[in-house]
Design an enzyme around this catalytic site. Structure first.
Site, PDB file in Angstrom:
ATOM      1  N   ASP A 176       0.830  -1.213   0.000  1.00  0.00           N
ATOM      2  CA  ASP A 176       0.000   0.000   0.000  1.00  0.00           C
ATOM      3  C   ASP A 176       0.865   1.265   0.000  1.00  0.00           C
ATOM      4  OD1 ASP A 176       0.859  -0.119   2.602  1.00  0.00           O
ATOM      5  OD2 ASP A 176      -1.125   0.085   3.516  1.00  0.00           O
ATOM      6  N   SER A 177       2.192   1.091   0.018  1.00  0.00           N
ATOM      7  CA  SER A 177       3.089   2.247  -0.180  1.00  0.00           C
ATOM      8  C   SER A 177       2.806   2.893  -1.540  1.00  0.00           C
ATOM      9  CB  SER A 177       4.557   1.807  -0.118  1.00  0.00           C
ATOM     10  OG  SER A 177       4.808   0.784  -1.054  1.00  0.00           O
ATOM     11  N   ASP A 185      -1.378  -6.108  -0.041  1.00  0.00           N
ATOM     12  CA  ASP A 185      -1.500  -5.434   1.252  1.00  0.00           C
ATOM     13  C   ASP A 185      -2.975  -5.125   1.490  1.00  0.00           C
ATOM     14  OD1 ASP A 185       0.292  -4.721   3.201  1.00  0.00           O
ATOM     15  OD2 ASP A 185       1.190  -3.073   2.054  1.00  0.00           O
ATOM     16  N   LYS A 205      -1.309  -9.430   3.110  1.00  0.00           N
ATOM     17  CA  LYS A 205      -0.444  -8.945   4.199  1.00  0.00           C
ATOM     18  C   LYS A 205      -1.250  -7.984   5.051  1.00  0.00           C
ATOM     19  CE  LYS A 205       3.102  -5.782   3.626  1.00  0.00           C
ATOM     20  NZ  LYS A 205       2.721  -4.699   4.559  1.00  0.00           N
ATOM     21  N   GLU A 231      -0.945  -5.422   8.787  1.00  0.00           N
ATOM     22  CA  GLU A 231      -0.042  -4.840   9.786  1.00  0.00           C
ATOM     23  C   GLU A 231      -0.563  -5.107  11.196  1.00  0.00           C
ATOM     24  OE1 GLU A 231       0.650  -0.692   8.934  1.00  0.00           O
ATOM     25  OE2 GLU A 231       1.265  -1.114   6.880  1.00  0.00           O
ATOM     26  N   GLU A 235       9.838  -4.110   9.680  1.00  0.00           N
ATOM     27  CA  GLU A 235      10.232  -2.832   9.068  1.00  0.00           C
ATOM     28  C   GLU A 235      10.868  -1.886  10.088  1.00  0.00           C
ATOM     29  OE1 GLU A 235       7.237  -0.965   6.631  1.00  0.00           O
ATOM     30  OE2 GLU A 235       8.414   0.876   6.411  1.00  0.00           O
TER      31      GLU A 235
HETATM   32  O1  KIV Z   1       3.517  -1.089   1.446  1.00  0.00           O
HETATM   33  C1  KIV Z   1       4.649  -1.540   1.294  1.00  0.00           C
HETATM   34  O2  KIV Z   1       5.326  -1.344   0.297  1.00  0.00           O
HETATM   35  C2  KIV Z   1       5.172  -2.352   2.394  1.00  0.00           C
HETATM   36  C3  KIV Z   1       6.638  -2.622   2.397  1.00  0.00           C
HETATM   37  C4  KIV Z   1       7.325  -1.415   2.901  1.00  0.00           C
HETATM   38  C5  KIV Z   1       6.943  -3.825   3.184  1.00  0.00           C
HETATM   39  O3  KIV Z   1       4.463  -2.710   3.251  1.00  0.00           O
END
Ligand code: KIV
Length: 338
Positions: free
Chosen positions: A86-87, A125, A155, A157, A224
């Site tokens: 989600d970055s 994510d 994924k 968090e 992270e």
């Molecule tokens: O969103 C993302 O790119 C991530 C990575 C930084 C692991 O979660």
């Protein structure tokens, strides 16, 4: 306009080559041509492959992708896991944090990545706000990412507080990867994008989180922005792989955000990023050159334009001459009649 001699030469040349003009045109590249499905060039990385790499202590490579071309290159480079992180909210969509990203936004990006990224294991994510309220919400949204996003895993968090959620998702056969340490979706509560696990108390909490996430059924855990020693210690205590980002070389594998690694995103470059090239500069230079080419009429060159059968062209000009001649005569008559 083309002279009769030149026209004859062209027609003759065409006859000599005995190659009709049209098929030549047809084989040219059209930017509107539909994209062909990408073929799988190596065997698909599965959860079993990841477990085997972990058992053999082979470092696992993970890279983010956010669209079709970035997914394609992850595959071509031979990378093991592709994360639709989600970055992308920040590096591709220009938000200040990852939180505004919606499930629909993310599904759209996942489908694009999955179209290009055939062999790597693709992880989605879960967006902020889509899974935290209840395990039921998390199960429902994870199913959407598997079914509509064409991903292989999800994924999320969080640590011990997400254990029940991870358990519920993995129990129905959806692989889950955890994410502890700096959890960007919680940056507000963390006071910004800060390194985690820097005190003994924080490090103990991180280890507790990692063990709880593993116990709940996660097949791997992203760590992270955590000091190398702490991430290394946690890695040793786990029976599932850790994937580090800003967490040192002792993790079982590494992940980077593709835009950071390629130097595409120059607004902010985290300390833990290694820039493998500076695409931003290369692209800006190329676009400047294009701009100049347009201004100076260097572009498009003859090789960038589409030819026309000279016979058809001459026919077209003749028709126009005829039409214009008739029009000229009519205009003359109209002027006389006034
Ligand atoms: O969103 C993302 O790119 C991530 C990575 C930084 C692991 O979660």
């Amino acid at each position: 306009m083309m002279s009769v001699t030149r026209l004859r030469t062209l027609v003759l040349a065409q006859k000599v080559l005995s190659r009709p003009i049209m098929p030549v045109f047809a084989s040219r590249f059209y930017s509107s041509r539909p994209v062909e499905p990408v073929a799988q060039t190596r065997s698909k990385v599965s959860i079993k492959t990841i477990q085997t790499m972990y058992r053999r202590k082979e470092a696992i490579s993970m890279m983010t992708a956010q669209d079709y071309p970035s997914g394609l290159v992850v595959d071509k480079a031979g990378i093991d896991i592709c994360l639709v992180g989600d970055s992308l909210a920040m590096v591709t969509l220009g938000y200040d944090s990852t939180n505004p990203l919606t499930v629909e936004d993310m599904l759209h990006h996942c489908r694009a990545v999955a179209r290009g990224c055939k062999s790597p294991f693709v992880i989605a994510d879960l967006p902020y706000g889509s899974y935290e309220a209840s395990p039921d919400d998390a199960v429902r949204v994870s199913l959407r990412f598997m079914k509509e996003g064409n991903c292989d895993a999800v994924k999320l968090e969080g640590g011990i507080e997400m254990a029940e959620t991870i358990h519920r998702i993995s129990r129905i056969g959806i692989p889950v990867i955890g994410h502890i340490g700096l959890t960007p979706q919680r940056q507000s509560a963390l006071g910004g994008f800060r390194v985690q696990g820097k005190t003994a108390k924080q490090a103990t909490a991180l280890l507790r989180d990692a063990l709880a996430v593993q116990e709940a059924g996660a097949f791997a855990i992203v760590i992270e922005a955590v000091p190398e020693e702490i991430a290394g210690y946690i890695t040793q205590k786990l029976k599932v792989p850790t994937i580090g980002i800003g967490a040192g070389v002792q993790c079982s594998g590494q992940v980077l955000v593709q835009n950071d690694a390629l130097g595409l995103f120059d607004k902010f470059v985290p300390k833990f990023t290694k820039q493998y090239c500076n695409l931003n500069q290369i692209i800006v230079n190329a676009l400047k050159e294009y701009h100049q080419d347009v201004k100076s009429r260097q572009f498009p060159a003859p090789q960038n334009t589409y030819p026309i059968d000279p016979i058809q062209l001459e026919k077209f000009y003749a028709q126009e001459r005829e039409k214009n001649g008739v029009r000229d005569q009519e205009e003359e008559r109209a002027a006389h009649a006034m």
